[in-house]
Design a protein around this motif. Sequence first.
Motif, PDB file in Angstrom:
ATOM      1  N   ASN A 138    -104.878  16.483 -53.549  1.00  0.00           N
ATOM      2  CA  ASN A 138    -105.409  15.885 -52.318  1.00  0.00           C
ATOM      3  C   ASN A 138    -104.847  16.581 -51.088  1.00  0.00           C
ATOM      4  O   ASN A 138    -105.569  16.798 -50.101  1.00  0.00           O
ATOM      5  CB  ASN A 138    -105.090  14.388 -52.272  1.00  0.00           C
ATOM      6  N   GLU A 139    -103.558  16.945 -51.146  1.00  0.00           N
ATOM      7  CA  GLU A 139    -102.944  17.654 -50.025  1.00  0.00           C
ATOM      8  C   GLU A 139    -103.574  19.032 -49.857  1.00  0.00           C
ATOM      9  O   GLU A 139    -103.837  19.475 -48.733  1.00  0.00           O
ATOM     10  CB  GLU A 139    -101.436  17.781 -50.246  1.00  0.00           C
ATOM     11  N   ARG A 140    -103.814  19.718 -50.985  1.00  0.00           N
ATOM     12  CA  ARG A 140    -104.433  21.045 -50.895  1.00  0.00           C
ATOM     13  C   ARG A 140    -105.862  20.957 -50.359  1.00  0.00           C
ATOM     14  O   ARG A 140    -106.312  21.826 -49.612  1.00  0.00           O
ATOM     15  CB  ARG A 140    -104.438  21.726 -52.265  1.00  0.00           C
ATOM     16  N   TYR A 153    -106.910  25.214 -55.064  1.00  0.00           N
ATOM     17  CA  TYR A 153    -107.310  24.525 -53.848  1.00  0.00           C
ATOM     18  C   TYR A 153    -108.687  23.895 -54.032  1.00  0.00           C
ATOM     19  O   TYR A 153    -109.047  22.966 -53.313  1.00  0.00           O
ATOM     20  CB  TYR A 153    -107.331  25.498 -52.662  1.00  0.00           C
ATOM     21  N   GLN A 197     -98.562  13.021 -59.424  1.00  0.00           N
ATOM     22  CA  GLN A 197     -98.089  14.051 -58.510  1.00  0.00           C
ATOM     23  C   GLN A 197     -99.116  15.169 -58.368  1.00  0.00           C
ATOM     24  O   GLN A 197     -99.309  15.720 -57.284  1.00  0.00           O
ATOM     25  CB  GLN A 197     -96.752  14.622 -59.008  1.00  0.00           C
ATOM     26  N   GLU A 230    -106.983  19.065 -48.186  1.00  0.00           N
ATOM     27  CA  GLU A 230    -106.977  18.830 -46.740  1.00  0.00           C
ATOM     28  C   GLU A 230    -106.708  20.106 -45.953  1.00  0.00           C
ATOM     29  O   GLU A 230    -106.927  20.162 -44.746  1.00  0.00           O
ATOM     30  CB  GLU A 230    -105.905  17.789 -46.381  1.00  0.00           C
ATOM     31  N   GLN A 231    -106.232  21.149 -46.613  1.00  0.00           N
ATOM     32  CA  GLN A 231    -105.853  22.372 -45.911  1.00  0.00           C
ATOM     33  C   GLN A 231    -107.076  23.177 -45.497  1.00  0.00           C
ATOM     34  O   GLN A 231    -108.176  23.007 -46.023  1.00  0.00           O
ATOM     35  CB  GLN A 231    -104.919  23.209 -46.783  1.00  0.00           C
ATOM     36  N   ILE A 289    -101.804  13.901 -56.115  1.00  0.00           N
ATOM     37  CA  ILE A 289    -101.331  13.906 -54.727  1.00  0.00           C
ATOM     38  C   ILE A 289    -101.339  15.324 -54.181  1.00  0.00           C
ATOM     39  O   ILE A 289    -101.791  15.590 -53.060  1.00  0.00           O
ATOM     40  CB  ILE A 289     -99.921  13.291 -54.637  1.00  0.00           C
ATOM     41  N   ALA A 290    -100.828  16.269 -55.006  1.00  0.00           N
ATOM     42  CA  ALA A 290    -100.796  17.665 -54.576  1.00  0.00           C
ATOM     43  C   ALA A 290    -102.202  18.215 -54.363  1.00  0.00           C
ATOM     44  O   ALA A 290    -102.464  18.951 -53.404  1.00  0.00           O
ATOM     45  CB  ALA A 290    -100.046  18.513 -55.604  1.00  0.00           C
TER      46      ALA A 290
END
Length: 403
Positions: A124-126, A224, A118, A128-129, A121-122
């Motif tokens: 990787n999401e950050r 980030y 998790q 992309e921001q 995943i988190a």
Amino acid sequence: MRKPLLHTKVTVKLRKSIFREEWYIYIESYPVHNPGSTKPKRVIEAVNRTITTPIWDMTAISKINEDGNYKYKPKRDSNGIIQCQSQLDKEACRYADKVRALRQQEYDTAVVCSDREQEMIAQNERSEQDFIAYFNSIIYKCHPNSSDSIITNWTRVGKLLSIYSKGKPIPFKSISGKLLEDIKLFMLSAPRGGNKKGTLSQNSAATYFSIVKAGLHRAFIDEYLTVDIAAKVKGIPDVKVKRETLTLEEAEKLASTPCENEVLKRAFFFAVLTGIRLCDIQDLTWGEIVQTGSGWRVDFTQRKTHVVDYLPINEQAYSLCGERGEQNQRVFEGLTGSSWISRPLKKWIEASGIKKHITFHCLSHNRNFYCLNINELRTIKNVTANDLETSYILFLSQLCNIP
């Protein structure tokens, strides 16, 4: 404290067909916890197998029908596999148990690895921001009580980043030392804000680039970024510049030159005598000017540094404040922001014959100002270096006798 495990149990179960004397085999998983939800779910999965000869455990009642008849649970062997009479049904149940074991392993592995997965995943999401959107969002978050100048600088940097990226986002995953070096070079040739022409001075570029690095360092703290890239890139060096100051002769000229804004003139010489910044003079209330045994003192919190300051002032500086008002009333009412007073201030200074670019900001460095005028002051007042600041204030008090 250990984190409790989420014990998801996977079981092979049977469901009676409505139309035929056969039972569908299905797998039930419970409780299943999904991210973002506190309520557990029950997951049903069909294995596309049916049996007709299950053996029932007459000692385990599962339900009592409305007619009073009992329904029993299927009998299982020591491994938990449902027992049947026909060989074909036995193979179907063994197949179902293998699927069950596979699903059980998946849930058990998810419990052990979920935190790390998790987080990945988190992360990787950050990554992309957009850094520019993040930068603009933390301006007031990181500087809730900062001065207007700090907010203005951060806001300007956000706009410059958009100019650098040509309006496109800058994903965190694309930020590297090379990109930061590119931003540094851009700052050295970036356009000035507003209606001003030309490019930024090196000192302005140095200030703005340090703000970019501060934003990246904050992004590293907020996870980030996995690397503190800002710490790996050097800032832009400052260039030493000469600060404009008033000489005693120039202060005398201003004192004798009419100013179209009486409040501006009083506030200007109040800044000369005290060194208080314009923003703090604008906010100054009568409640912050208190009488002491030997005179007057200004007790205020500096807007820029948030430091509480206790500054003794002399009678001349106090007289510049005008008629005393209510405690919460501003001392220099009608004194607008720096952008609005720059024109009348410039007009007044030009009318006095002074060719320098004098602003309120010059006066906030009055302690350096005293030191720069030491030779002139010694000639006029015959003071020592230790008495320099006090004597200079007293001299200006006599010089700037403004009604």
